[in-house]
Motif scaffolding. Structure first.
Motif, PDB file in Angstrom:
ATOM      1  N   MET A 186       0.802  -1.197   0.000  1.00 13.50           N
ATOM      2  CA  MET A 186       0.000   0.000   0.000  1.00 13.50           C
ATOM      3  C   MET A 186       0.850   1.268   0.000  1.00 13.50           C
ATOM      4  SD  MET A 186      -3.060   0.565  -0.369  1.00 13.50           S
ATOM      5  CE  MET A 186      -4.644   0.948   0.241  1.00 13.50           C
ATOM      6  N   PRO A 187       1.965   1.308   0.743  1.00 14.10           N
ATOM      7  CA  PRO A 187       2.790   2.515   0.700  1.00 14.10           C
ATOM      8  C   PRO A 187       3.369   2.771  -0.693  1.00 14.10           C
ATOM      9  CG  PRO A 187       3.397   1.174   2.585  1.00 14.10           C
ATOM     10  CD  PRO A 187       2.440   0.375   1.775  1.00 14.10           C
ATOM     11  N   PHE A 188       3.640   1.683  -1.433  1.00 12.61           N
ATOM     12  CA  PHE A 188       4.166   1.860  -2.788  1.00 12.61           C
ATOM     13  C   PHE A 188       3.145   2.564  -3.674  1.00 12.61           C
ATOM     14  CE2 PHE A 188       4.590   0.273  -7.152  1.00 12.61           C
ATOM     15  CZ  PHE A 188       5.834   0.813  -7.445  1.00 12.61           C
ATOM     16  N   PHE A 189       1.877   2.163  -3.538  1.00 16.31           N
ATOM     17  CA  PHE A 189       0.816   2.790  -4.318  1.00 16.31           C
ATOM     18  C   PHE A 189       0.675   4.265  -3.973  1.00 16.31           C
ATOM     19  CE2 PHE A 189      -3.699   3.761  -5.111  1.00 16.31           C
ATOM     20  CZ  PHE A 189      -3.710   3.519  -6.482  1.00 16.31           C
ATOM     21  N   ARG A 190       0.796   4.588  -2.717  1.00 18.82           N
ATOM     22  CA  ARG A 190       0.712   5.995  -2.306  1.00 18.82           C
ATOM     23  C   ARG A 190       1.869   6.811  -2.871  1.00 18.82           C
ATOM     24  NH1 ARG A 190      -0.984   5.048   3.946  1.00 18.82           N
ATOM     25  NH2 ARG A 190      -3.107   4.370   3.507  1.00 18.82           N
ATOM     26  N   LEU A 191       3.061   6.235  -2.846  1.00 24.46           N
ATOM     27  CA  LEU A 191       4.216   6.928  -3.427  1.00 24.46           C
ATOM     28  C   LEU A 191       4.056   7.100  -4.929  1.00 24.46           C
ATOM     29  CD1 LEU A 191       7.192   5.337  -1.461  1.00 24.46           C
ATOM     30  CD2 LEU A 191       6.353   7.683  -1.331  1.00 24.46           C
ATOM     31  N   LEU A 192       3.508   6.088  -5.560  1.00 24.01           N
ATOM     32  CA  LEU A 192       3.274   6.174  -6.996  1.00 24.01           C
ATOM     33  C   LEU A 192       2.255   7.265  -7.314  1.00 24.01           C
ATOM     34  CD1 LEU A 192       3.926   4.844  -9.742  1.00 24.01           C
ATOM     35  CD2 LEU A 192       1.933   3.394  -9.367  1.00 24.01           C
ATOM     36  N   MET A 193       1.202   7.348  -6.524  1.00 27.94           N
ATOM     37  CA  MET A 193       0.188   8.380  -6.734  1.00 27.94           C
ATOM     38  C   MET A 193       0.748   9.782  -6.483  1.00 27.94           C
ATOM     39  SD  MET A 193      -2.446   6.914  -7.860  1.00 27.94           S
ATOM     40  CE  MET A 193      -3.637   8.209  -7.759  1.00 27.94           C
ATOM     41  N   LEU A 194       1.724   9.886  -5.633  1.00 28.57           N
ATOM     42  CA  LEU A 194       2.365  11.170  -5.383  1.00 28.57           C
ATOM     43  C   LEU A 194       3.373  11.494  -6.483  1.00 28.57           C
ATOM     44  CD1 LEU A 194       2.750  13.564  -3.452  1.00 28.57           C
ATOM     45  CD2 LEU A 194       4.552  12.246  -2.342  1.00 28.57           C
ATOM     46  N   ALA A 195       4.091  10.485  -6.948  1.00 29.98           N
ATOM     47  CA  ALA A 195       5.140  10.698  -7.940  1.00 29.98           C
ATOM     48  C   ALA A 195       4.577  10.945  -9.340  1.00 29.98           C
ATOM     49  CB  ALA A 195       6.088   9.503  -7.964  1.00 29.98           C
ATOM     50  N   PHE A 196       3.413  10.370  -9.651  1.00 26.70           N
ATOM     51  CA  PHE A 196       2.880  10.490 -11.007  1.00 26.70           C
ATOM     52  C   PHE A 196       2.623  11.939 -11.429  1.00 26.70           C
ATOM     53  CE2 PHE A 196      -0.462  10.193 -14.238  1.00 26.70           C
ATOM     54  CZ  PHE A 196       0.221   9.432 -15.171  1.00 26.70           C
ATOM     55  N   PRO A 197       1.928  12.760 -10.644  1.00 31.73           N
ATOM     56  CA  PRO A 197       1.756  14.164 -11.048  1.00 31.73           C
ATOM     57  C   PRO A 197       3.082  14.914 -11.148  1.00 31.73           C
ATOM     58  CG  PRO A 197       0.237  13.631  -9.281  1.00 31.73           C
ATOM     59  CD  PRO A 197       1.155  12.472  -9.425  1.00 31.73           C
ATOM     60  N   LEU A 198       4.022  14.564 -10.287  1.00 30.88           N
ATOM     61  CA  LEU A 198       5.333  15.215 -10.369  1.00 30.88           C
ATOM     62  C   LEU A 198       6.059  14.835 -11.657  1.00 30.88           C
ATOM     63  CD1 LEU A 198       6.465  14.828  -6.646  1.00 30.88           C
ATOM     64  CD2 LEU A 198       5.546  16.861  -7.778  1.00 30.88           C
ATOM     65  N   LEU A 199       5.950  13.577 -12.064  1.00 36.50           N
ATOM     66  CA  LEU A 199       6.554  13.157 -13.333  1.00 36.50           C
ATOM     67  C   LEU A 199       5.872  13.839 -14.517  1.00 36.50           C
ATOM     68  CD1 LEU A 199       7.057   9.343 -12.677  1.00 36.50           C
ATOM     69  CD2 LEU A 199       8.837  11.090 -12.906  1.00 36.50           C
ATOM     70  N   GLU A 200       4.551  13.975 -14.454  1.00 34.45           N
ATOM     71  CA  GLU A 200       3.827  14.678 -15.519  1.00 34.45           C
ATOM     72  C   GLU A 200       4.268  16.145 -15.597  1.00 34.45           C
ATOM     73  OE1 GLU A 200       2.139  13.528 -17.844  1.00 34.45           O
ATOM     74  OE2 GLU A 200       0.625  12.101 -17.220  1.00 34.45           O
ATOM     75  N   LEU A 201       4.393  16.773 -14.448  1.00 34.35           N
ATOM     76  CA  LEU A 201       4.836  18.167 -14.406  1.00 34.35           C
ATOM     77  C   LEU A 201       6.255  18.303 -14.939  1.00 34.35           C
ATOM     78  CD1 LEU A 201       4.164  21.053 -13.590  1.00 34.35           C
ATOM     79  CD2 LEU A 201       5.014  20.523 -11.304  1.00 34.35           C
TER      80      LEU A 201
END
Length: 149
Positions: free
Chosen positions: A1-16
């Motif tokens: 579950m923590p991996f999914f949360r990190l992924l959800m946080l990292a995805f908008p940053l990668l898009e930006l």
């Protein structure tokens, strides 16, 4: 579950980050045009294919036929439209395979339709035709066999 949360946080940053790099490479104006263009394309895809899918679904249901092929194709169009509406290059790149899958599935017949896999009933079982490849056959329990009497 923590991996999914990190992924959800990292995805908008990668898009930006991808949009910043694109803006650095081709300019701010062209990047804004890219974001607006892909968003409008996604909106058009969702609107046109959504109405078309609803009409085809109503037609299939009125004819008492399987709506599976329409739903499958419509799902790919909808997913591609949503991905195009999200600003960023990663989601735009993910929308391309969705568009390809939508185009590949557009003319395929659903199970039970002419040209598609055959569907018929034998006893109390529904049978959908499939492909069989020669090889080692597994023994099946008598109560799990289709041809039981």
């Amino acid at each position: 579950m923590p991996f999914f949360r990190l992924l959800m946080l990292a995805f908008p940053l990668l898009e930006l980050a991808s949009l910043i790099l694109l803006g650095d490479r081709i300019g701010v104006g062209a990047t804004l045009l890219w974001v607006l263009g892909s968003g409008l394309l996604g909106l058009v895809l969702i609107q046109r294919q959504g109405f078309s899918m609803l009409q085809q679904l109503q037609l299939k249901m009125a004819e008492n036929r399987s709506p599976f092929a329409v739903l499958k194709t419509g799902m790919w169009w909808l997913l591609a439209g949503v991905l195009l509406m999200i600003p960023g290059l990663i989601t735009d790149a993910l929308a391309v395979p969705c568009l390809v899958m939508a185009l590949l599935n557009k003319g395929r017949p659903a199970p039970g339709e002419p040209g598609g896999p055959g569907v018929y009933k034998q006893g109390g079982n529904t049978i959908i035709e499939g492909e069989w490849k020669p090889g080692e056959e597994k023994s099946v329990e008598p109560d799990q066999r289709i041809d039981r009497q």
